[in-house]
Structure formats: C-alpha cells, structure tokens
Design a protein around this motif. Sequence first.
Motif, PDB file in Angstrom:
ATOM      1  N   ALA A  27      43.243  30.830  46.936  1.00  0.00           N
ATOM      2  CA  ALA A  27      41.944  31.393  47.336  1.00  0.00           C
ATOM      3  C   ALA A  27      41.836  32.849  46.886  1.00  0.00           C
ATOM      4  O   ALA A  27      40.788  33.281  46.387  1.00  0.00           O
ATOM      5  CB  ALA A  27      41.757  31.274  48.846  1.00  0.00           C
ATOM      6  N   LEU A  28      42.915  33.601  47.023  1.00  0.00           N
ATOM      7  CA  LEU A  28      42.910  34.991  46.570  1.00  0.00           C
ATOM      8  C   LEU A  28      42.726  35.078  45.053  1.00  0.00           C
ATOM      9  O   LEU A  28      42.002  35.947  44.556  1.00  0.00           O
ATOM     10  CB  LEU A  28      44.210  35.692  46.982  1.00  0.00           C
ATOM     11  CG  LEU A  28      44.316  36.043  48.460  1.00  0.00           C
ATOM     12  CD1 LEU A  28      45.736  36.471  48.810  1.00  0.00           C
ATOM     13  CD2 LEU A  28      43.316  37.130  48.839  1.00  0.00           C
ATOM     14  N   ALA A  59      39.191  36.276  40.419  1.00  0.00           N
ATOM     15  CA  ALA A  59      38.483  35.872  39.206  1.00  0.00           C
ATOM     16  C   ALA A  59      36.987  36.195  39.272  1.00  0.00           C
ATOM     17  O   ALA A  59      36.385  36.569  38.269  1.00  0.00           O
ATOM     18  CB  ALA A  59      38.679  34.370  38.966  1.00  0.00           C
ATOM     19  N   TYR A  60      36.387  36.038  40.455  1.00  0.00           N
ATOM     20  CA  TYR A  60      34.940  36.216  40.571  1.00  0.00           C
ATOM     21  C   TYR A  60      34.515  37.600  41.038  1.00  0.00           C
ATOM     22  O   TYR A  60      33.358  37.976  40.857  1.00  0.00           O
ATOM     23  CB  TYR A  60      34.347  35.154  41.504  1.00  0.00           C
ATOM     24  CG  TYR A  60      34.342  33.794  40.877  1.00  0.00           C
ATOM     25  CD1 TYR A  60      33.346  33.409  39.986  1.00  0.00           C
ATOM     26  CD2 TYR A  60      35.343  32.876  41.150  1.00  0.00           C
ATOM     27  CE1 TYR A  60      33.343  32.159  39.395  1.00  0.00           C
ATOM     28  CE2 TYR A  60      35.356  31.622  40.570  1.00  0.00           C
ATOM     29  CZ  TYR A  60      34.356  31.275  39.691  1.00  0.00           C
ATOM     30  OH  TYR A  60      34.370  30.038  39.101  1.00  0.00           O
ATOM     31  N   ALA A  61      35.411  38.370  41.626  1.00  0.00           N
ATOM     32  CA  ALA A  61      35.042  39.692  42.140  1.00  0.00           C
ATOM     33  C   ALA A  61      34.432  40.604  41.076  1.00  0.00           C
ATOM     34  O   ALA A  61      33.458  41.307  41.367  1.00  0.00           O
ATOM     35  CB  ALA A  61      36.249  40.359  42.804  1.00  0.00           C
ATOM     36  N   PRO A  62      34.935  40.603  39.837  1.00  0.00           N
ATOM     37  CA  PRO A  62      34.320  41.487  38.841  1.00  0.00           C
ATOM     38  C   PRO A  62      32.868  41.103  38.511  1.00  0.00           C
ATOM     39  O   PRO A  62      32.107  41.926  38.025  1.00  0.00           O
ATOM     40  CB  PRO A  62      35.193  41.311  37.594  1.00  0.00           C
ATOM     41  CG  PRO A  62      36.468  40.736  38.078  1.00  0.00           C
ATOM     42  CD  PRO A  62      36.134  39.955  39.301  1.00  0.00           C
ATOM     43  N   HIS A  71      42.176  42.840  53.754  1.00  0.00           N
ATOM     44  CA  HIS A  71      42.742  43.776  54.725  1.00  0.00           C
ATOM     45  C   HIS A  71      43.769  43.071  55.619  1.00  0.00           C
ATOM     46  O   HIS A  71      44.863  43.586  55.852  1.00  0.00           O
ATOM     47  CB  HIS A  71      41.631  44.398  55.563  1.00  0.00           C
ATOM     48  CG  HIS A  71      42.102  45.448  56.501  1.00  0.00           C
ATOM     49  ND1 HIS A  71      42.517  45.156  57.776  1.00  0.00           N
ATOM     50  CD2 HIS A  71      42.245  46.782  56.332  1.00  0.00           C
ATOM     51  CE1 HIS A  71      42.888  46.273  58.364  1.00  0.00           C
ATOM     52  NE2 HIS A  71      42.732  47.278  57.515  1.00  0.00           N
ATOM     53  N   ALA A  72      43.420  41.902  56.122  1.00  0.00           N
ATOM     54  CA  ALA A  72      44.324  41.163  57.009  1.00  0.00           C
ATOM     55  C   ALA A  72      45.616  40.769  56.295  1.00  0.00           C
ATOM     56  O   ALA A  72      46.688  40.763  56.898  1.00  0.00           O
ATOM     57  CB  ALA A  72      43.620  39.918  57.546  1.00  0.00           C
ATOM     58  N   LEU A  73      45.505  40.455  55.021  1.00  0.00           N
ATOM     59  CA  LEU A  73      46.673  39.979  54.271  1.00  0.00           C
ATOM     60  C   LEU A  73      47.591  41.093  53.789  1.00  0.00           C
ATOM     61  O   LEU A  73      48.733  40.847  53.411  1.00  0.00           O
ATOM     62  CB  LEU A  73      46.218  39.134  53.084  1.00  0.00           C
ATOM     63  CG  LEU A  73      45.486  37.846  53.471  1.00  0.00           C
ATOM     64  CD1 LEU A  73      44.923  37.169  52.244  1.00  0.00           C
ATOM     65  CD2 LEU A  73      46.384  36.920  54.249  1.00  0.00           C
ATOM     66  N   LEU A  74      47.103  42.323  53.792  1.00  0.00           N
ATOM     67  CA  LEU A  74      47.946  43.439  53.350  1.00  0.00           C
ATOM     68  C   LEU A  74      49.164  43.637  54.246  1.00  0.00           C
ATOM     69  O   LEU A  74      50.181  44.154  53.805  1.00  0.00           O
ATOM     70  CB  LEU A  74      47.127  44.730  53.285  1.00  0.00           C
ATOM     71  CG  LEU A  74      46.117  44.806  52.157  1.00  0.00           C
ATOM     72  CD1 LEU A  74      45.262  46.052  52.297  1.00  0.00           C
ATOM     73  CD2 LEU A  74      46.789  44.740  50.797  1.00  0.00           C
ATOM     74  N   LEU A  78      46.676  42.713  47.155  1.00  0.00           N
ATOM     75  CA  LEU A  78      46.508  43.958  46.401  1.00  0.00           C
ATOM     76  C   LEU A  78      45.865  43.706  45.039  1.00  0.00           C
ATOM     77  O   LEU A  78      45.065  44.528  44.570  1.00  0.00           O
ATOM     78  CB  LEU A  78      47.847  44.663  46.235  1.00  0.00           C
ATOM     79  CG  LEU A  78      48.366  45.390  47.464  1.00  0.00           C
ATOM     80  CD1 LEU A  78      49.801  45.862  47.242  1.00  0.00           C
ATOM     81  CD2 LEU A  78      47.474  46.554  47.846  1.00  0.00           C
ATOM     82  N   ASP A  79      46.169  42.572  44.405  1.00  0.00           N
ATOM     83  CA  ASP A  79      45.530  42.234  43.125  1.00  0.00           C
ATOM     84  C   ASP A  79      44.023  42.125  43.294  1.00  0.00           C
ATOM     85  O   ASP A  79      43.256  42.620  42.465  1.00  0.00           O
ATOM     86  CB  ASP A  79      46.088  40.921  42.565  1.00  0.00           C
ATOM     87  CG  ASP A  79      47.515  41.054  42.057  1.00  0.00           C
ATOM     88  OD1 ASP A  79      47.972  42.190  41.824  1.00  0.00           O
ATOM     89  OD2 ASP A  79      48.176  40.002  41.897  1.00  0.00           O
TER      90      ASP A  79
END
Length: 181
Positions: free
Chosen positions: A103-104, A109-112, A129-132, A142-143
């Motif tokens: 999922a990350l 891939a789509y965030a840009p 934030h939760a996963l950091l 972080l990626d």
Amino acid sequence: SLIAKREWPHQWPTLFTQLTQLSQHSDAHCEIVLLVLGEMGEGLFSDDKMSDGRRNELLVALNAEFPALFTFCYKVLEDNFVRYQQAPDAGVRQRSRRLVAAALKTFEAYAPLSSLAVLCQCGVLNAVHALLGDDELRESALDVLLVICAKKSKDAPADVLGPFVLSLLNMCEAGLLKETE
C-alpha cells in the motif's frame, strides 16, 4: 501499465474499480492488486512518445480516481497495520506487513501525480506519520514522505500540513527517526 495507457479510461473505464473489487478475494489478491496499481502509477506517464493530449487526458482521468484509489490504499494499510501489530502468528504478521508495504508503494507511485490537498484528505499523511514509529515499516513510510515533500506545496492545506511538520520535528527531536541501519 501498458493496458492502462491504451485502454483506460475510454475502453476500460472501470479498471480501478474492478481491481479494487478483485482485491477483496484474499490477501494474495490484495497484494497483487496493490503491486499492479503501483506499477501502473509508475509507468503510466513514462512513455516519451505519448502525446501531450493523451498525457493530459490520463492525468484528468487519474485525478478523478485519486479519492477512491487513496481511500482503498488507506483502508488496506490501516486494516493490515492493526492486524500486523496484534497478530501473535508470525505468518499473519508477515502477510500483513507485506500488504502495508505494498500500500505504501502504491502511495509512493501516485503521490507525485496527486495534489497535496487530496493526499491530506485521504489520510496519507496520517498513515505515514503512524508508520514512522515502526522499525520494520519506517523506511517504506519515509520513501512516501520523501515523495510528498518533493512536491510543490502551493495547494497544501496548512491546517493539516503545519501540525504534521511540527509533529515530525518533535519526533526527530525525541530521536524516534534514527537512521535505520
């Protein structure tokens, strides 16, 4: 991504909906769907020969899909992160971690291609934030965060982004974001 470039949205307008429905069959289906979606996001605009008109057409269609796509990814991430944290069985934990990571990768891939406003509305920043704080998932989170931070922030909702950045600074100060070895 080749099928999406050629068939979507005109010949196959329900592509994203069908993929998300397919994901409901099993964890394996879900992981494959997330990997396919991620590959599509990375490859959709990689064709140098694609006309500007087709590129714009795909981007408009993709923008219409973002809320549903990100909501789907967020739900998979949230459900499986909870399962990952609570599962006493190592196999279940491993499957759940793989789904969270997939999922990350899809978010990455789509965030840009998405606006910061949509990313914030769909819970992407909250998920990252939760996963950091999780040693095994921090690098993947972080990626995604790096991709989001690379975006121009003219459309960034200050009421969401401001507290998020402040929280990241507090995490850094507390030593929670130590460099992974």
